[in-house]
Design an enzyme around this catalytic site. Structure first.
Site, PDB file in Angstrom:
ATOM      1  N   ASP A 133     -39.810 -14.864  83.189  1.00 46.92           N
ATOM      2  CA  ASP A 133     -39.291 -15.401  84.451  1.00 46.92           C
ATOM      3  C   ASP A 133     -37.912 -16.049  84.243  1.00 46.92           C
ATOM      4  O   ASP A 133     -37.791 -17.027  83.508  1.00 46.92           O
ATOM      5  CB  ASP A 133     -40.321 -16.432  84.955  1.00 46.92           C
ATOM      6  CG  ASP A 133     -40.084 -16.843  86.387  1.00 46.92           C
ATOM      7  OD1 ASP A 133     -38.991 -16.579  86.911  1.00 46.92           O
ATOM      8  OD2 ASP A 133     -41.001 -17.445  86.969  1.00 46.92           O
ATOM      9  N   GLY A 176     -35.719  -9.835  91.979  1.00 47.23           N
ATOM     10  CA  GLY A 176     -35.045  -8.660  92.529  1.00 47.23           C
ATOM     11  C   GLY A 176     -33.537  -8.770  92.544  1.00 47.23           C
ATOM     12  O   GLY A 176     -32.848  -8.015  93.231  1.00 47.23           O
ATOM     13  N   ASP A 206     -40.699 -15.494  95.787  1.00 46.26           N
ATOM     14  CA  ASP A 206     -42.146 -15.709  95.711  1.00 46.26           C
ATOM     15  C   ASP A 206     -42.863 -15.444  97.037  1.00 46.26           C
ATOM     16  O   ASP A 206     -42.423 -15.889  98.093  1.00 46.26           O
ATOM     17  CB  ASP A 206     -42.439 -17.154  95.296  1.00 46.26           C
ATOM     18  CG  ASP A 206     -42.035 -17.410  93.856  1.00 46.26           C
ATOM     19  OD1 ASP A 206     -41.371 -16.536  93.254  1.00 46.26           O
ATOM     20  OD2 ASP A 206     -42.385 -18.482  93.343  1.00 46.26           O
TER      21      ASP A 206
HETATM   22  C1  GLA Z   1     -41.493 -18.516  89.753  1.00 53.59           C
HETATM   23  C2  GLA Z   1     -42.186 -17.166  89.846  1.00 53.59           C
HETATM   24  C3  GLA Z   1     -43.616 -17.375  90.256  1.00 53.59           C
HETATM   25  C4  GLA Z   1     -44.313 -18.271  89.232  1.00 53.59           C
HETATM   26  C5  GLA Z   1     -43.565 -19.584  89.086  1.00 53.59           C
HETATM   27  C6  GLA Z   1     -44.099 -20.419  87.942  1.00 53.59           C
HETATM   28  O1  GLA Z   1     -41.392 -19.136  90.990  1.00 53.59           O
HETATM   29  O2  GLA Z   1     -41.523 -16.315  90.740  1.00 53.59           O
HETATM   30  O3  GLA Z   1     -44.287 -16.141  90.362  1.00 53.59           O
HETATM   31  O4  GLA Z   1     -44.371 -17.599  88.009  1.00 53.59           O
HETATM   32  O5  GLA Z   1     -42.189 -19.360  88.848  1.00 53.59           O
HETATM   33  O6  GLA Z   1     -43.392 -21.586  87.742  1.00 53.59           O
END
Ligand code: GLA
Length: 517
Positions: A283, A322, A343
């Site tokens: 991430d 993305g 998200d």
């Molecule tokens: C981001 C990701 C989520 C999740 C959080 C965790 O927002 O996009 O899917 O993994 O971090 O902190």
């Protein structure tokens, strides 16, 4: 040396020492005066309480010069520069910002000095009160921005041979966020192997953010108290015929402010392999304090190569919302799937806003490499069962990864039915791996089709409106004039459809999903 010279030397020595002493005294008193006049100057740290033994600190490196405060703020994954200030020790407001992709991320902190402590905080939402934290002075340098490691030169990472169909399983974030622990993961593994989900194809049990602690003296990543033994947990999950996934960030910190893999990429990959990890969600988050979006491919390549080097099959999931047209370079950096959006939330608007926007990305999905419109919210309670069917059907049409995001230990029969509809799952998992597209739209009704193996076609008629609606399928227009059989995948029935047209009634926010051959 005669006496006269000696005397001269001693005199010079005393005069110089006197000057030095005087200078030190002046500068000490100036500094003292400075810190009396500017008591906010200093490096301040506020610790966030947590239930897992990992202490997350926010750093406020401030320089007060009378009525002006400058400096930096490092909190969770962010590193801001103070760009404007008002007030002073009795009450101040700091406006800070940092570059983030094509935008500028801005925050406002408010605070004041109370004795030797700083009370500081910010509004996380406009309608919420400020949550204040107490910050103490810490040595200069603590919490400083880490030195930047230059990104590697781009080179193609060979395909790892995994994810021939979109990954299926579960992820902890949507339901549990920071409340995930070893016992819950075991409970989920137990549930998935007993409730029909494993038979339906759900195999990955993925731990998202907040499992991390700091590092040991050798730099090895440590788990926090919620995960006392990751290897034992992996063994437990593997014994059930399931696989274990984990989460990290290429930055120094994850989104939730935990330890990231920055500067330890190969070491972490080796640790994951040694634990028996089968899937990594990587991430971007904290990496934005060091790298621009243009540098994303090189940074993701680094972990792609590190995972390959372990020789353990580990699915590589890119999570960078993305940006930077990831679908164009995701496969080249070793990615098996890449998030295409921000998200998801457990609402109709969020789910449909994401799902129906995936049309243009269809050409980029193929076996081994998938668009990921984010995890499922089915069963989390924010949508109706009809809406969750739409969610499941849309994700299947999109050849999306199916990662349940609810509490699998505690599901209504309707939730299980939606998640384990084998006919819909078969569409998602179809061998040729072609993503569906929108082929017709009128007002709030849309028809999507997806080519399937063996010359079949999946057809989904979506009603995004609130009221029930009638849609007439014209087989000729859909290129399906020669169809032989039509099966309704939610009714689990073959249906008779003589003639060139087939009228369907679709419930408000609902779907009719067919397999045509
Ligand atoms: C981001 C990701 C989520 C999740 C959080 C965790 O927002 O996009 O899917 O993994 O971090 O902190």
């Amino acid at each position: 040396m005669n006496r006269k010279h000696q005397l001269q030397r001693i005199t010079v020595y005393f005069v110089l020492s006197g000057i030095a002493l005087f200078a030190t005294a002046i500068s000490t008193s100036l500094a003292l005066q400075q810190s009396i006049d500017n008591p906010l100057t200093g490096n301040w740290a506020a610790s966030s309480p947590s239930n897992d033994g990992y202490i997350r600190k926010a750093y406020f490196n401030l320089k007060q010069d009378g009525g002006t405060i400058t400096g930096t703020i490092r909190a969770t994954q962010f590193f801001y520069k103070i760009v404007k200030s008002t007030g002073g020790p009795d009450g101040f407001v700091l406006e800070a910002s940092m570059p983030d992709g094509r935008t500028e991320r801005k925050v406002t902190y408010e605070g004041k000095l109370i004795g030797n402590e700083l009370q500081i905080g910010r509004r996380t939402r406009p309608d919420q009160p400020i949550t204040f934290q107490t910050a103490q002075r810490v040595p200069d340098g603590e919490g400083a921005m880490p030195a930047r490691v230059e990104p590697p030169t781009l080179r193609k990472v060979p395909y790892n041979g995994l994810a021939k169909s979109p990954p299926m399983g579960w992820n902890s974030w949507n339901k549990f966020a920071g409340r995930i622990d070893d016992a819950t993961v075991r409970g989920i593994a137990d549930a998935i192997s007993k409730n029909g989900m494993k038979e339906a194809g759900y195999v990955y049990i993925n731990i998202d953010d907040t499992w991390e602690a700091g590092r040991d003296a050798q730099g090895n990543i440590l788990t926090n108290t919620k995960f006392p033994d990751m290897k034992a947990l992996a063994d437990y999950v593997h014994k059930k015929g399931l696989k274990l996934g984990i989460y990290s960030s290429p930055g120094p910190n994850t989104c939730a402010g935990y330890e990231g893999s920055y500067g330890h990429e190969e070491q972490d990959a080796r640790t994951y392999a040694a634990w028996g990890i089968d899937y990594l969600k990587y991430d971007w988050c904290g990496a934005r304090i060091l790298y621009t979006d243009e540098e994303m491919p090189a940074i993701y390549q680094k972990m792609g190569e590190a995972l390959l080097k372990t020789k353990r099959p580990i699915v590589y999931s890119l999570c960078q919302y993305g940006r930077q047209d990831v679908w164009k370079w995701g496969p080249d950096v070793g990615g098996n799937l890449w998030r295409t959006t921000g998200d998801i939330r457990d609402t109709w608007d969020s789910m449909t806003g994401i799902g129906f926007r995936q049309n243009e990305l269809a050409e980029y999905a193929k076996p081994g490499h998938w668009n990921d419109p984010d995890m499922l919210e089915i069963g989390n309670g924010g949508m109706t069962d009809v809406e969750y069917r739409t969610h499941m059907s849309l994700w299947a049409m999109l050849a999306a990864p199916l990662l349940a995001g609810n509490d699998l230990r505690n599901m209504t029969p309707a939730t299980i039915e939606v998640l384990t509809n084998k006919e819909v799952i078969a569409v998602d998992q179809d061998r040729i791996g072609k993503q569906g597209r929108q082929v017709w739209k009128s007002g709030e009704q849309e028809i999507w089709t997806r080519p399937l193996s063996g010359g079949a076609t999946a057809v989904a008629i979506f009603n995004r409106g609130k009221e029930e609606s009638k849609v007439t399928l014209k087989w000729e227009d859909l290129g399906l004039a020669n169809k032989k059989t039509v099966r309704d995948l939610w009714l689990h029935q073959d249906i008779a459809t003589a003639g060139p047209e087939y009228p369907v009634k679709v419930a408000g926010h609902g779907v009719v999903m067919l397999r045509v051959k």
